[in-house]
Write an enzyme that holds these catalytic residues in place. Structure first.
Site, mmCIF file in Angstrom:
data_model
loop_
_atom_site.group_PDB
_atom_site.id
_atom_site.type_symbol
_atom_site.label_atom_id
_atom_site.label_comp_id
_atom_site.label_asym_id
_atom_site.label_seq_id
_atom_site.Cartn_x
_atom_site.Cartn_y
_atom_site.Cartn_z
ATOM 1 N N LYS A 1 0.835 -1.210 0.000
ATOM 2 C CA LYS A 1 0.000 0.000 0.000
ATOM 3 C C LYS A 1 0.868 1.259 0.000
ATOM 4 O O LYS A 1 0.631 2.183 -0.773
ATOM 5 C CB LYS A 1 -0.943 0.019 1.226
ATOM 6 C CG LYS A 1 -1.882 -1.185 1.290
ATOM 7 C CD LYS A 1 -2.838 -1.101 2.472
ATOM 8 C CE LYS A 1 -2.190 -1.163 3.838
ATOM 9 N NZ LYS A 1 -1.553 -2.451 4.164
ATOM 10 N N ARG B 1 -10.401 -0.008 7.849
ATOM 11 C CA ARG B 1 -9.935 -1.353 8.185
ATOM 12 C C ARG B 1 -11.033 -2.177 8.833
ATOM 13 O O ARG B 1 -10.808 -3.335 9.169
ATOM 14 C CB ARG B 1 -8.804 -1.232 9.197
ATOM 15 C CG ARG B 1 -7.425 -1.241 8.584
ATOM 16 C CD ARG B 1 -6.452 -1.017 9.731
ATOM 17 N NE ARG B 1 -5.243 -1.735 9.545
ATOM 18 C CZ ARG B 1 -4.151 -1.229 8.990
ATOM 19 N NH1 ARG B 1 -4.150 -0.005 8.533
ATOM 20 N NH2 ARG B 1 -3.070 -1.953 8.892
ATOM 21 N N ARG C 1 11.736 -6.225 5.797
ATOM 22 C CA ARG C 1 11.665 -4.797 6.111
ATOM 23 C C ARG C 1 12.059 -4.552 7.568
ATOM 24 O O ARG C 1 12.677 -3.542 7.891
ATOM 25 C CB ARG C 1 10.251 -4.264 5.846
ATOM 26 C CG ARG C 1 10.174 -2.744 5.955
ATOM 27 C CD ARG C 1 8.798 -2.217 5.695
ATOM 28 N NE ARG C 1 7.864 -2.630 6.737
ATOM 29 C CZ ARG C 1 6.552 -2.402 6.706
ATOM 30 N NH1 ARG C 1 6.015 -1.793 5.670
ATOM 31 N NH2 ARG C 1 5.791 -2.800 7.700
ATOM 32 N N ARG D 1 10.364 -0.468 12.837
ATOM 33 C CA ARG D 1 8.952 -0.490 13.229
ATOM 34 C C ARG D 1 8.714 -1.541 14.302
ATOM 35 O O ARG D 1 9.148 -2.684 14.170
ATOM 36 C CB ARG D 1 8.061 -0.766 12.003
ATOM 37 C CG ARG D 1 7.712 0.506 11.258
ATOM 38 C CD ARG D 1 6.863 0.247 10.041
ATOM 39 N NE ARG D 1 5.590 -0.425 10.317
ATOM 40 C CZ ARG D 1 4.578 -0.453 9.463
ATOM 41 N NH1 ARG D 1 4.680 0.180 8.296
ATOM 42 N NH2 ARG D 1 3.475 -1.096 9.766
ATOM 43 N N ARG E 1 -1.130 -9.292 13.077
ATOM 44 C CA ARG E 1 -1.673 -8.334 12.097
ATOM 45 C C ARG E 1 -2.409 -9.085 10.981
ATOM 46 O O ARG E 1 -3.462 -8.640 10.516
ATOM 47 C CB ARG E 1 -0.550 -7.488 11.497
ATOM 48 C CG ARG E 1 -0.026 -6.429 12.471
ATOM 49 C CD ARG E 1 1.402 -6.050 12.158
ATOM 50 N NE ARG E 1 1.555 -5.232 10.973
ATOM 51 C CZ ARG E 1 2.719 -5.047 10.359
ATOM 52 N NH1 ARG E 1 3.823 -5.636 10.819
ATOM 53 N NH2 ARG E 1 2.794 -4.273 9.298
HETATM 54 P P1 AP5 Z 1 4.721 -1.570 1.961
HETATM 55 O O1 AP5 Z 1 4.527 -0.764 0.726
HETATM 56 O O2 AP5 Z 1 5.299 -0.925 3.156
HETATM 57 O O3 AP5 Z 1 3.348 -2.314 2.337
HETATM 58 P P2 AP5 Z 1 2.119 -1.815 3.198
HETATM 59 O O4 AP5 Z 1 0.923 -2.495 2.637
HETATM 60 O O5 AP5 Z 1 2.119 -0.326 3.273
HETATM 61 O O6 AP5 Z 1 2.530 -2.485 4.589
HETATM 62 P P3 AP5 Z 1 2.374 -1.932 6.076
HETATM 63 O O7 AP5 Z 1 3.200 -2.819 6.937
HETATM 64 O O8 AP5 Z 1 2.613 -0.477 6.137
HETATM 65 O O9 AP5 Z 1 0.864 -2.270 6.322
HETATM 66 P P4 AP5 Z 1 0.054 -2.252 7.605
HETATM 67 O O10 AP5 Z 1 -1.324 -2.234 7.061
HETATM 68 O O11 AP5 Z 1 0.377 -3.356 8.539
HETATM 69 O O12 AP5 Z 1 0.564 -0.953 8.356
HETATM 70 P P5 AP5 Z 1 -0.077 0.431 8.707
HETATM 71 O O13 AP5 Z 1 1.023 1.387 8.833
HETATM 72 O O14 AP5 Z 1 -1.215 0.739 7.820
HETATM 73 O O15 AP5 Z 1 5.564 -2.855 1.554
HETATM 74 C C1 AP5 Z 1 6.002 -3.781 2.520
HETATM 75 C C2 AP5 Z 1 7.416 -4.246 2.182
HETATM 76 O O16 AP5 Z 1 7.383 -4.987 0.979
HETATM 77 C C3 AP5 Z 1 8.389 -3.084 1.946
HETATM 78 O O17 AP5 Z 1 9.638 -3.425 2.457
HETATM 79 C C4 AP5 Z 1 8.414 -2.947 0.417
HETATM 80 O O18 AP5 Z 1 9.626 -2.435 -0.044
HETATM 81 C C5 AP5 Z 1 8.182 -4.374 -0.034
HETATM 82 N N1 AP5 Z 1 7.445 -4.469 -1.293
HETATM 83 C C6 AP5 Z 1 6.433 -3.652 -1.726
HETATM 84 N N2 AP5 Z 1 5.985 -4.059 -2.933
HETATM 85 C C7 AP5 Z 1 6.720 -5.144 -3.274
HETATM 86 C C8 AP5 Z 1 6.745 -6.017 -4.413
HETATM 87 N N3 AP5 Z 1 5.906 -5.847 -5.435
HETATM 88 N N4 AP5 Z 1 7.624 -7.044 -4.414
HETATM 89 C C9 AP5 Z 1 8.486 -7.230 -3.372
HETATM 90 N N5 AP5 Z 1 8.539 -6.434 -2.273
HETATM 91 C C10 AP5 Z 1 7.660 -5.402 -2.228
HETATM 92 O O19 AP5 Z 1 -0.690 0.145 10.163
HETATM 93 C C11 AP5 Z 1 0.130 -0.166 11.251
HETATM 94 C C12 AP5 Z 1 -0.722 -0.332 12.497
HETATM 95 O O20 AP5 Z 1 -1.349 0.924 12.824
HETATM 96 C C13 AP5 Z 1 -1.887 -1.324 12.415
HETATM 97 O O21 AP5 Z 1 -1.480 -2.648 12.662
HETATM 98 C C14 AP5 Z 1 -2.822 -0.768 13.504
HETATM 99 O O22 AP5 Z 1 -2.356 -1.118 14.775
HETATM 100 C C15 AP5 Z 1 -2.657 0.735 13.346
HETATM 101 N N6 AP5 Z 1 -3.635 1.292 12.384
HETATM 102 C C16 AP5 Z 1 -3.349 1.904 11.204
HETATM 103 N N7 AP5 Z 1 -4.485 2.257 10.563
HETATM 104 C C17 AP5 Z 1 -5.508 1.859 11.366
HETATM 105 C C18 AP5 Z 1 -6.918 1.915 11.240
HETATM 106 N N8 AP5 Z 1 -7.511 2.442 10.152
HETATM 107 N N9 AP5 Z 1 -7.659 1.404 12.253
HETATM 108 C C19 AP5 Z 1 -7.096 0.873 13.349
HETATM 109 N N10 AP5 Z 1 -5.754 0.770 13.517
HETATM 110 C C20 AP5 Z 1 -4.969 1.260 12.531
HETATM 111 MG MG MG Z 2 2.176 1.073 4.852
#
Ligand code: AP5
Ligand code: MG
Length: 196
Positions: A14, A90, A129, A135, A146
């Site tokens: 994402k 979410r 990562r 993180r 997660r």
């Molecule tokens: P990346 O692009 O970082 O993926 P992402 O989907 O953004 O992953 P996140 O870990 O950020 O998702 P998340 O949903 O757990 O975290 P968030 O910050 O939203 O890619 C991941 C890795 O893969 C990178 O190293 C990248 O380089 C690599 N990659 C990308 N594309 C690739 C490809 N095609 N091939 C190979 N490698 C690739 O949320 C974190 C926490 O915050 C949640 O767990 C929750 O506690 C809280 N939170 C956030 N939003 C909410 C909400 N709306 N409600 C409640 N709690 C929330």
């Molecule tokens: Mg992200």
């Protein structure tokens, strides 16, 4: 305004694809995860609360999250051509709240891009990562949690947005640029697509 939700499991890309979408379409990015991590880094009370959920791989309660999102939308709206919502909604209640919030502002979600990647690859990506990200949630126990939360609570949103005719599944494995070209093809076919 063109408002896009980028949807998918933890590690589905994402954030990676959002960066390309910002550069290509000039949309304004709201990543709820990044907003929360900034609060943690700043040592605020909200950050302290958020950290207690994030480090366990649990979701922040809906009421709190919806208020945070609304504040971000209103802060950024004056200079935005449209939003990329990354990591929000979410839960079904968050999707309902987003719909209502946008309606009250004369807006809507136009398209939902769902990045679909197998769990095995997600775990591999996030562990990799974790070697550099700093993180608190990039460790195996929290990653597993997660993913569990994603499958139980977040993935029902696929049906929710499918019923609204807005969900577009995009295979999220393979080259980043190839994935992006599938996403931009989908966006460009929307009648209200933003100009490049
Ligand atoms: P990346 O692009 O970082 O993926 P992402 O989907 O953004 O992953 P996140 O870990 O950020 O998702 P998340 O949903 O757990 O975290 P968030 O910050 O939203 O890619 C991941 C890795 O893969 C990178 O190293 C990248 O380089 C690599 N990659 C990308 N594309 C690739 C490809 N095609 N091939 C190979 N490698 C690739 O949320 C974190 C926490 O915050 C949640 O767990 C929750 O506690 C809280 N939170 C956030 N939003 C909410 C909400 N709306 N409600 C409640 N709690 C929330
Ligand atoms: Mg992200």
């Amino acid at each position: 305004m063109f408002n896009l939700v980028i949807f998918g499991a933890p590690g589905s890309g994402k954030g990676t694809q959002s960066e390309k979408l910002i550069a290509h379409y000039g949309l304004t990015h709201i990543s709820t995860g990044e907003v929360l991590r900034a609060q943690i880094a700043a040592g605020t009370e909200l950050g302290r609360v958020a950290d207690s959920y994030i480090s366990k791989g649990q979701l922040i309660p809906d009421d709190l999250m919806v208020d945070i999102l609304a504040a971000e939308v209103d802060r950024l709206r004056p200079q935005a051509n449209g939003f990329i919502f990354d990591g929000f909604p979410r839960t079904i209640p968050q999707a309902e709240a987003l719909k209502k919030m946008l309606e009250q502002r004369g807006e809507e979600v136009h398209s939902v891009i769902g990045l679909e990647v197998e769990d095995e690859e997600l775990i591999e990506r996030l562990l990799k990562r974790g070697q550099v990200s700093g993180r608190a949630d990039d460790n195996l126990d929290t990653i597993n949690n997660r993913l569990k939360v994603y499958h139980s609570t977040t993935s029902p949103l696929r049906d929710y947005y499918q019923q609204e005719g807005k969900y577009h599944a995009i295979p999220g494995s393979g080259h980043v640029d190839e994935i992006f070209s599938k996403i931009s093809g989908t966006i460009d076919s929307h009648p209200q697509a933003p100009k490049k």
